[in-house]
Design a protein around this motif. Structure first.
Motif, PDB file in Angstrom:
ATOM      1  N   ALA A 112     -14.694  -7.154   2.550  1.00 18.26           N
ATOM      2  CA  ALA A 112     -14.516  -6.988   1.001  1.00 18.26           C
ATOM      3  C   ALA A 112     -13.307  -6.452   0.725  1.00 18.26           C
ATOM      4  O   ALA A 112     -12.804  -6.504  -0.337  1.00 18.26           O
ATOM      5  CB  ALA A 112     -15.770  -6.664   0.333  1.00 18.26           C
ATOM      6  N   THR A 113     -12.824  -5.260   1.781  1.00 19.82           N
ATOM      7  CA  THR A 113     -11.867  -4.797   1.133  1.00 19.82           C
ATOM      8  C   THR A 113     -10.440  -4.763   2.181  1.00 19.82           C
ATOM      9  O   THR A 113      -9.652  -4.099   1.869  1.00 19.82           O
ATOM     10  CB  THR A 113     -12.098  -2.924   1.368  1.00 19.82           C
ATOM     11  OG1 THR A 113     -12.462  -2.735   2.698  1.00 19.82           O
ATOM     12  CG2 THR A 113     -13.157  -2.750   0.333  1.00 19.82           C
ATOM     13  N   GLN A 114     -10.519  -5.696   3.053  1.00 24.75           N
ATOM     14  CA  GLN A 114      -9.226  -6.131   3.771  1.00 24.75           C
ATOM     15  C   GLN A 114      -8.008  -6.627   2.962  1.00 24.75           C
ATOM     16  O   GLN A 114      -8.203  -7.074   2.019  1.00 24.75           O
ATOM     17  CB  GLN A 114      -9.533  -7.121   4.846  1.00 24.75           C
ATOM     18  CG  GLN A 114     -10.552  -6.753   5.758  1.00 24.75           C
ATOM     19  CD  GLN A 114     -10.739  -7.681   6.858  1.00 24.75           C
ATOM     20  OE1 GLN A 114     -10.440  -8.839   6.778  1.00 24.75           O
ATOM     21  NE2 GLN A 114     -11.324  -7.476   8.209  1.00 24.75           N
ATOM     22  N   GLN A 115      -7.056  -6.320   3.575  1.00 24.86           N
ATOM     23  CA  GLN A 115      -5.573  -6.626   2.719  1.00 24.86           C
ATOM     24  C   GLN A 115      -4.918  -7.600   3.948  1.00 24.86           C
ATOM     25  O   GLN A 115      -4.424  -6.998   4.786  1.00 24.86           O
ATOM     26  CB  GLN A 115      -4.893  -5.404   2.508  1.00 24.86           C
ATOM     27  CG  GLN A 115      -5.307  -4.637   1.400  1.00 24.86           C
ATOM     28  CD  GLN A 115      -5.593  -4.886   0.058  1.00 24.86           C
ATOM     29  OE1 GLN A 115      -4.814  -5.499  -0.313  1.00 24.86           O
ATOM     30  NE2 GLN A 115      -6.729  -4.810  -0.536  1.00 24.86           N
ATOM     31  N   CYS A 116      -5.065  -8.699   3.661  1.00 22.11           N
ATOM     32  CA  CYS A 116      -4.338  -9.796   4.548  1.00 22.11           C
ATOM     33  C   CYS A 116      -3.092 -10.478   3.925  1.00 22.11           C
ATOM     34  O   CYS A 116      -3.180 -11.583   3.881  1.00 22.11           O
ATOM     35  CB  CYS A 116      -5.611 -10.761   4.991  1.00 22.11           C
ATOM     36  SG  CYS A 116      -7.120 -10.022   5.678  1.00 22.11           S
TER      37      CYS A 116
ATOM     38  N   CYS B  54     -10.183 -11.690   6.169  1.00 23.12           N
ATOM     39  CA  CYS B  54      -9.094 -12.421   5.219  1.00 23.12           C
ATOM     40  C   CYS B  54      -9.734 -13.391   4.266  1.00 23.12           C
ATOM     41  O   CYS B  54      -9.172 -14.466   4.168  1.00 23.12           O
ATOM     42  CB  CYS B  54      -8.215 -12.668   5.920  1.00 23.12           C
ATOM     43  SG  CYS B  54      -7.206 -11.551   6.823  1.00 23.12           S
TER      44      CYS B  54
ATOM     45  N   ASP C 262      -4.189   4.361  -0.568  1.00 23.15           N
ATOM     46  CA  ASP C 262      -5.802   4.402  -0.057  1.00 23.15           C
ATOM     47  C   ASP C 262      -5.937   5.854   0.425  1.00 23.15           C
ATOM     48  O   ASP C 262      -6.759   6.588   0.196  1.00 23.15           O
ATOM     49  CB  ASP C 262      -5.958   3.436   0.778  1.00 23.15           C
ATOM     50  CG  ASP C 262      -6.103   2.081   0.280  1.00 23.15           C
ATOM     51  OD1 ASP C 262      -6.131   1.906  -1.057  1.00 23.15           O
ATOM     52  OD2 ASP C 262      -5.989   0.896   0.953  1.00 23.15           O
ATOM     53  N   SER C 263      -5.020   6.263   1.400  1.00 25.34           N
ATOM     54  CA  SER C 263      -5.417   7.258   2.184  1.00 25.34           C
ATOM     55  C   SER C 263      -4.722   8.532   1.515  1.00 25.34           C
ATOM     56  O   SER C 263      -5.194   9.931   1.785  1.00 25.34           O
ATOM     57  CB  SER C 263      -4.657   7.386   3.627  1.00 25.34           C
ATOM     58  OG  SER C 263      -3.439   7.223   3.558  1.00 25.34           O
TER      59      SER C 263
ATOM     60  N   ASP D 126      -9.519  -3.255   8.811  1.00 29.94           N
ATOM     61  CA  ASP D 126     -10.721  -2.677   8.052  1.00 29.94           C
ATOM     62  C   ASP D 126     -12.070  -3.523   8.238  1.00 29.94           C
ATOM     63  O   ASP D 126     -11.822  -4.530   8.223  1.00 29.94           O
ATOM     64  CB  ASP D 126     -10.323  -2.710   6.547  1.00 29.94           C
ATOM     65  CG  ASP D 126     -11.506  -2.007   5.715  1.00 29.94           C
ATOM     66  OD1 ASP D 126     -12.353  -2.115   5.913  1.00 29.94           O
ATOM     67  OD2 ASP D 126     -11.161  -1.950   4.581  1.00 29.94           O
TER      68      ASP D 126
ATOM     69  N   GLY E  54       0.697  -1.214   0.174  1.00 28.62           N
ATOM     70  CA  GLY E  54      -0.029  -0.006   0.166  1.00 28.62           C
ATOM     71  C   GLY E  54       0.953   1.240  -0.188  1.00 28.62           C
ATOM     72  O   GLY E  54       0.455   2.361  -0.339  1.00 28.62           O
TER      73      GLY E  54
ATOM     74  N   ASN F  75     -14.580  -3.684   6.848  1.00 33.35           N
ATOM     75  CA  ASN F  75     -15.236  -4.416   5.659  1.00 33.35           C
ATOM     76  C   ASN F  75     -14.348  -5.477   5.088  1.00 33.35           C
ATOM     77  O   ASN F  75     -13.368  -5.156   4.341  1.00 33.35           O
ATOM     78  CB  ASN F  75     -15.433  -3.176   4.506  1.00 33.35           C
ATOM     79  CG  ASN F  75     -16.144  -3.711   3.235  1.00 33.35           C
ATOM     80  OD1 ASN F  75     -16.438  -4.994   3.078  1.00 33.35           O
ATOM     81  ND2 ASN F  75     -16.601  -2.701   2.220  1.00 33.35           N
TER      82      ASN F  75
ATOM     83  N   THR G  44     -17.132   0.497  10.342  1.00 31.12           N
ATOM     84  CA  THR G  44     -17.544   1.389   9.367  1.00 31.12           C
ATOM     85  C   THR G  44     -18.603   2.066   9.736  1.00 31.12           C
ATOM     86  O   THR G  44     -19.104   2.999   8.978  1.00 31.12           O
ATOM     87  CB  THR G  44     -17.817   0.508   7.956  1.00 31.12           C
ATOM     88  OG1 THR G  44     -18.482  -0.765   8.457  1.00 31.12           O
ATOM     89  CG2 THR G  44     -16.519  -0.051   7.485  1.00 31.12           C
TER      90      THR G  44
END
Length: 599
Positions: free
Chosen positions: A407-411, A567, A149-150, A403, A37, A405, A188
């Motif tokens: 669906a948007t997690q980065q594991c 994840c 992302d940020s 995160d 990221g 959510n 969220t």
């Protein structure tokens, strides 16, 4: 506390440092590359000023840890015989030779005593220098890194070196290889003017709580102070304003607690507290901005519930300042570290501290360099040895990366292999703090985002052996094999409600969720236990975990329904006994009080 460090005569310092180029340098720390990221942009401007914190080795730290285990173990004869500030500082202090060697090294670059700041135990040295000088001192190159992302940018490097003779006298230097993104833990949901759907029962009438007592059914949709006292069996317990017991919450990232919101909250949820206030403490230049626009949801949540639940126990709010992310086209004055070291430095230097402190901030464990995490963790151990209960929210990503959510997690691991792994949170994973997961509804179930799992940095502490081993044995063979460290410190330890908390924000009522709700809630009941012990002439509970795993768990409501997905998995399941979703469960104050008074 704001550092008052004098500007270095830049050109003179560089001239003085030229001769160091001939000294053999050896890599002190390096990483494969920036974590997932983060992307490298151009080189850092040479005149950009960076605040370097230099950690000096603590040769007596094993003795400090020995003291911690003894004074925190209910079965030990020294239980409750806490150390003083001076005693802990003596055990955290570097060897005198280290002080001399590091001072000589700094002096060779023109950095004299008037240019630096030393922590109370002299185990940290802080300097502010231009990037060009930092690069000379550390034989490295700093670059600007931006998060995809940020969009935030920081000035970091992926490797730095020191003269070989200095390695044994310097444990670490940051910011160098640290790419943390400290965040407050909230799901969220964040902020809503309406209650979230999903209540499991009507909102009128009464429900039966885990202690057999009646609870207003509206608590299944809206959590208030009254709801928590009913649910956790503390109705009728009154704390003292004068016995010396105190509670505190911490604020970071320019999160400001608004006093007008607090009074409005008191009027709504605890009229007895209306007109009362808290002690504001500025750490590292932390502000107390009282404009409505500056009110922070996190800070309001923490102060309103922690101080409302424990009134009239004297409360404290720590506002810790920290530089904003580096903005390449703006004159950002200084890059600094994540703020735990600044906060630890301040509180460690104070003679008297609140006996219970809650924090609702953290980051993915793997983004914090291992040696930095272990050093910060030892700072929490020192507070525990002084009789302070430190609680952290366990995170809002289930077994994922924070995160909420899935669906948007980065594991993914950030060791260069990019393998899929569960992502525990730090400092919740530190074995010297009490980690608090989340529940919702009545009867309580594990809330889906409750952070939990196993540390990849810290081995399982002895106090967890029985409980965690029992849980692992209950898993089907091969469950999530390779995704977590079965030998790591398990989180969380306990849990509390974390859904639909009614707070006041910018003059309006609304709802928030997250383990940010759970930590100040559980901490409030710990503070009530300390209140009772202190009034009875007993010491406070201090570092909670040895007591919780030895006896205190019998005073908790075991949560056996729910899981914490992330994840791409369903995560772990809540089950009988300890589990990596809700720990041992939520408080039953009357039972805990009986157990605490017997300790």
């Amino acid at each position: 506390m704001r550092l008052s460090l004098l500007a270095l005569p830049f050109a003179a310092a560089l001239v003085k440092a030229v001769h160091h180029r001939d000294i053999p340098y050896k890599i002190k720390e390096s990483i494969q590359g920036p974590p997932r990221g983060w992307h490298r942009n151009g080189p850092a401007p040479p005149d950009h000023r960076i605040e370097l914190k230099i950690a000096l080795p603590q040769p007596h730290s094993p003795i400090l840890e020995k003291h911690l285990w003894e004074v925190s173990n209910p079965k030990h004869e020294r239980y409750g015989a806490y150390l003083s500030k001076e005693e802990t500082e003596e055990l955290m202090a570097p060897h005198p030779e280290t002080l001399d060697v590091v001072s000589e090294w700094l002096s060779s670059y023109g950095i004299e005593e008037e240019h630096l700041y030393r922590s109370s135990a002299q185990d940290w040295v802080t300097i502010r220098v231009p990037v060009a000088l930092a690069e000379e001192m550390l034989d490295t190159k700093y670059h600007i890194y931006t998060h995809s992302d940020s969009g935030e940018s920081i000035v970091r490097t992926t490797s730095y070196s020191l003269p070989e003779g200095l390695h044994e006298h310097v444990e670490l230097i940051q910011p160098t290889t640290m790419f943390t993104r400290l965040k407050s833990f909230k799901s969220t949901l964040h902020w809503s003017n309406t209650v979230s759907s999903g209540s499991l029962s009507p909102s009128t009438g009464t429900l039966t709580g885990p202690a057999g007592n009646p609870i207003d059914a509206s608590c299944n949709g809206t959590i208030t102070i009254t709801c928590l006292k009913e649910l956790y069996n503390a109705v009728g317990y009154n704390t003292s304003a004068t016995n010396g017991n105190k509670i505190a919450v911490t604020g970071y990232l320019e999160q400001y607690a608004n006093n007008m919101d607090l009074q409005q909250f008191f009027q709504l949820e605890n009229p007895m507290a209306d007109g009362s206030n808290y002690t504001f403490v500025s750490v590292n230049g932390g502000l107390n901005n009282q404009s409505y626009a500056a009110a922070g949801v996190e800070a309001n949540l923490d102060t309103q519930f922690a101080f409302g639940l424990t009134y009239p126990t004297p409360p404290t709010f720590y506002s810790t300042g920290g530089s904003p992310p580096y903005i390449p086209d703006a004159l950002t004055p200084t890059d600094s570290n994540e703020p735990y070291v600044n906060w630890l430095d301040y509180v460690s230097s104070q003679e008297y501290l609140p006996q219970t402190i809650s924090t609702s901030y953290g980051d993915d464990e793997q983004t914090v360099p291992y040696n930095y995490a272990t050093r910060v963790c030892l700072g929490f151990a020192a507070l525990g040895a002084r009789g302070i209960s430190i609680l952290f929210s366990s995170g809002d990503g289930g077994v994922g990366d924070g995160d909420a959510n899935p669906a948007t997690q980065q594991c993914f691991s950030n060791d260069g292999t990019n393998k899929t792994i569960f992502i525990p949170e730090f400092p919740a994973a530190c074995p010297y703090v009490t980690s608090v997961g989340g529940t919702n509804y009545i009867p309580e179930t594990a809330v889906f985002f409750s952070g939990g799992g196993f540390s990849n940095y810290f081995p399982r502490p002895d106090y967890q052996n029985t409980a965690v081993s029992k849980y692992l044995q209950s898993l089907a063979p091969g469950t999530y094999e390779g995704l977590y460290n079965p030998n790591g410190r398990g989180i969380p330890d306990v849990a509390a409600q974390a859904w639909n908390f009614l707070i006041v924000y910018q003059g309006q009522t609304g709802y928030v969720a997250g383990t940010s709700c759970a930590s100040p809630t559980f901490a409030s009941f710990v503070s009530m236990l300390n209140d009772a012990r202190i009034s009875a002439g007993k010491p406070p509970l201090g570092f909670l975990n040895p007591w919780l795993y030895e006896a205190g768990y019998a005073g908790l409501n075991d949560i056996t329904v729910g899981n914490n997905p992330g994840c791409g998995t369903e995560g772990f399941n809540a089950t009988i006994g300890w589990d990596p979703v809700t720990g041992f469960g939520t408080p039953n104050f009357e039972k805990l009080l009986s157990l605490a008074m017997a300790a």
